[in-house]
Scaffold this active site. Structure first.
Site, PDB file in Angstrom:
ATOM      1  N   HIS A   1      -8.928   3.848  -2.473  1.00 45.74           N
ATOM      2  CA  HIS A   1      -7.589   3.319  -2.210  1.00 45.74           C
ATOM      3  C   HIS A   1      -7.132   2.367  -3.306  1.00 45.74           C
ATOM      4  O   HIS A   1      -6.993   1.163  -3.090  1.00 45.74           O
ATOM      5  CB  HIS A   1      -7.596   2.621  -0.846  1.00 45.74           C
ATOM      6  CG  HIS A   1      -6.266   2.115  -0.388  1.00 45.74           C
ATOM      7  ND1 HIS A   1      -5.061   2.634  -0.812  1.00 45.74           N
ATOM      8  CD2 HIS A   1      -5.952   1.099   0.492  1.00 45.74           C
ATOM      9  CE1 HIS A   1      -4.068   1.974  -0.223  1.00 45.74           C
ATOM     10  NE2 HIS A   1      -4.578   1.042   0.552  1.00 45.74           N
TER      11      HIS A   1
ATOM     12  N   CYS B   1       0.810  -1.221   0.000  1.00 49.56           N
ATOM     13  CA  CYS B   1       0.000   0.000   0.000  1.00 49.56           C
ATOM     14  C   CYS B   1       0.841   1.267   0.000  1.00 49.56           C
ATOM     15  O   CYS B   1       0.308   2.363  -0.203  1.00 49.56           O
ATOM     16  CB  CYS B   1      -0.957   0.001   1.186  1.00 49.56           C
ATOM     17  SG  CYS B   1      -2.137  -1.364   1.167  1.00 49.56           S
TER      18      CYS B   1
END
Length: 399
Positions: A347, A81
């Site tokens: 995201h 991430c």
């Protein structure tokens, strides 16, 4: 040598399969916007750092070929991430190291629907071969392993620990989700643009107690891009009015502290964030008191609270009270996640870290429209990935 962001662009972040586009389509859109924002043609780009997690090898080349076939080096980056901020860091290092004067940092992701896995299967056994096996092992030893989405589970268990240790309440966790959804109402690039009250956040479907759906970042498609250049490039091309300085940046990875306590709070990255922030403050001579606007990695509401503490916005255990007080929204001491954050903006893993820099660039230039933070001069970005990596970036407008 100093480095500057002179052009930024991004697509709207969207639910997977909303649009019939491929990763190279979204990358071309974001990259073109960044170049146009800088007033540059692609043939001025000397190096390209491209971040993604779920596309095939050399997808970076396929993505930028739509911008131009100039033969420049393209580096494919994957850091979970924290991929987007890692690509941005590579671009900055190329510039500050004197390797190139003009570099494109590009991130994108085309994701599948459904909850993000943790690198393995659902019963815990399949995590043995995963790069996050040690992190989930910490969780399983203390909390067991339930049949809920793995990433929500490890962060949810971190929330339980924080509640037990400090008395943090479910309403305080929900206040993070309510704040960030409220902020996203004014962001045309956000995946969600609906406001919710704390009570509505609490009443949403539970993903892993105490986290409800409105406290969890969604899977998303999208892309973001930034053009990073040297000081001499700024001067030669008259870009001073567009330039936002990257004052300091640091990446940290897991240390023994991440695992020694057997706590999910540490395993999900609070020690990494604390160390990266400390390095950035030391290198820049600035502190959290100098920061006006923050884009941080609220993959789950608890991580926003943990990050407040790690960045120094408050003492350990005080983050729930801080968000409840209004100190991290408009009219407060800082505005945190004016974009809506990961929870509401979305995201897409490879794009997230660069999208944070895009938002901060707009904020520091005074170009954020209805979500503008008045008088913003210094911005801080925080991007984290399990496995692990934490990147903290300090940006400052010129003049």
């Amino acid at each position: 040598m100093k480095s500057y962001v002179v052009g930024v662009g991004m697509t709207r972040f969207e639910k997977p399969e909303t649009r019939a586009w491929q990763y190279w389509d979204m990358a071309q859109e974001a990259g073109t916007k960044a170049l146009e924002d800088a007033g540059l043609a692609y043939d001025r780009i000397e190096q390209v750092a491209v971040g993604y997690c779920f596309q095939p090898s050399t997808a970076g080349q396929r993505a930028v070929y739509g911008l131009g076939l100039t033969g420049v080096p393209v580096y494919n980056v994957n850091n979970n991430c924290a991929t987007g901020s890692t690509a941005l860091m590579m671009a900055r290092q190329f510039v500050e190291g004197g390797i190139a004067d003009c570099v494109l940092a590009l991130g994108f992701e085309k994701m599948a629907r459904g909850s993000l896995g943790g690198g393995g299967g659902g019963d815990g056994a399949d995590f043995k071969a995963s790069p996050v096996a040690r992190h989930y092992g910490i969780m399983a030893a203390r909390h067991g392993f339930e049949r809920t989405p793995p990433t929500a589970q490890i962060f949810g268990n971190a929330a339980r620990e924080h509640m037990e240790r400090y008395g943090t309440t479910e309403a305080q966790l929900a206040a993070v989700g309510a704040k960030n959804h409220r902020h996203s109402v004014h962001n045309p690039y956000a995946q969600f643009q609906d406001a919710y009250t704390v009570d509505e956040v609490l009443a949403a479907r539970t993903v892993h107690r105490p986290l409800t759906k409105l406290q969890c970042s969604p899977t998303s498609d999208g892309s973001a891009a930034a053009v990073v250049v040297s000081e001499r490039f700024v001067e030669r091309h008259g870009l001073a009015e567009r330039a936002v300085e990257i004052v300091a940046q640091a990446m940290t990875t897991d240390t023994a502290e991440s695992f020694a306590s057997g706590s999910c709070v540490d395993a999900v990255g609070q020690p990494m964030t604390r160390a990266a922030a400390r390095q950035v403050y030391e290198r820049s001579g600035l502190g959290i008191a100098d920061v006006d606007v923050i884009e941080l990695h609220d993959c789950f509401s608890i991580n926003e609270l943990l990050t407040y503490e790690a960045l120094g916005l408050c003492a350990p255990g005080e983050s729930g009270k801080l968000v409840e007080s209004g100190a991290t929204t408009y009219g407060g001491r800082w505005v945190v996640n004016p974009s809506g954050g990961l929870i509401s903006k979305g995201h897409p893993l490879g794009a997230t870290g660069i999208a944070q820099a895009v938002e901060l660039t707009w904020q520091l230039r005074g170009e954020a429209g209805a979500r503008q933070v008045e008088g913003a001069r210094v911005g801080l970005a925080h991007n984290i990935g399990l496995g692990g990596a934490a990147v903290v970036t300090l940006l400052r407008r010129q003049g």
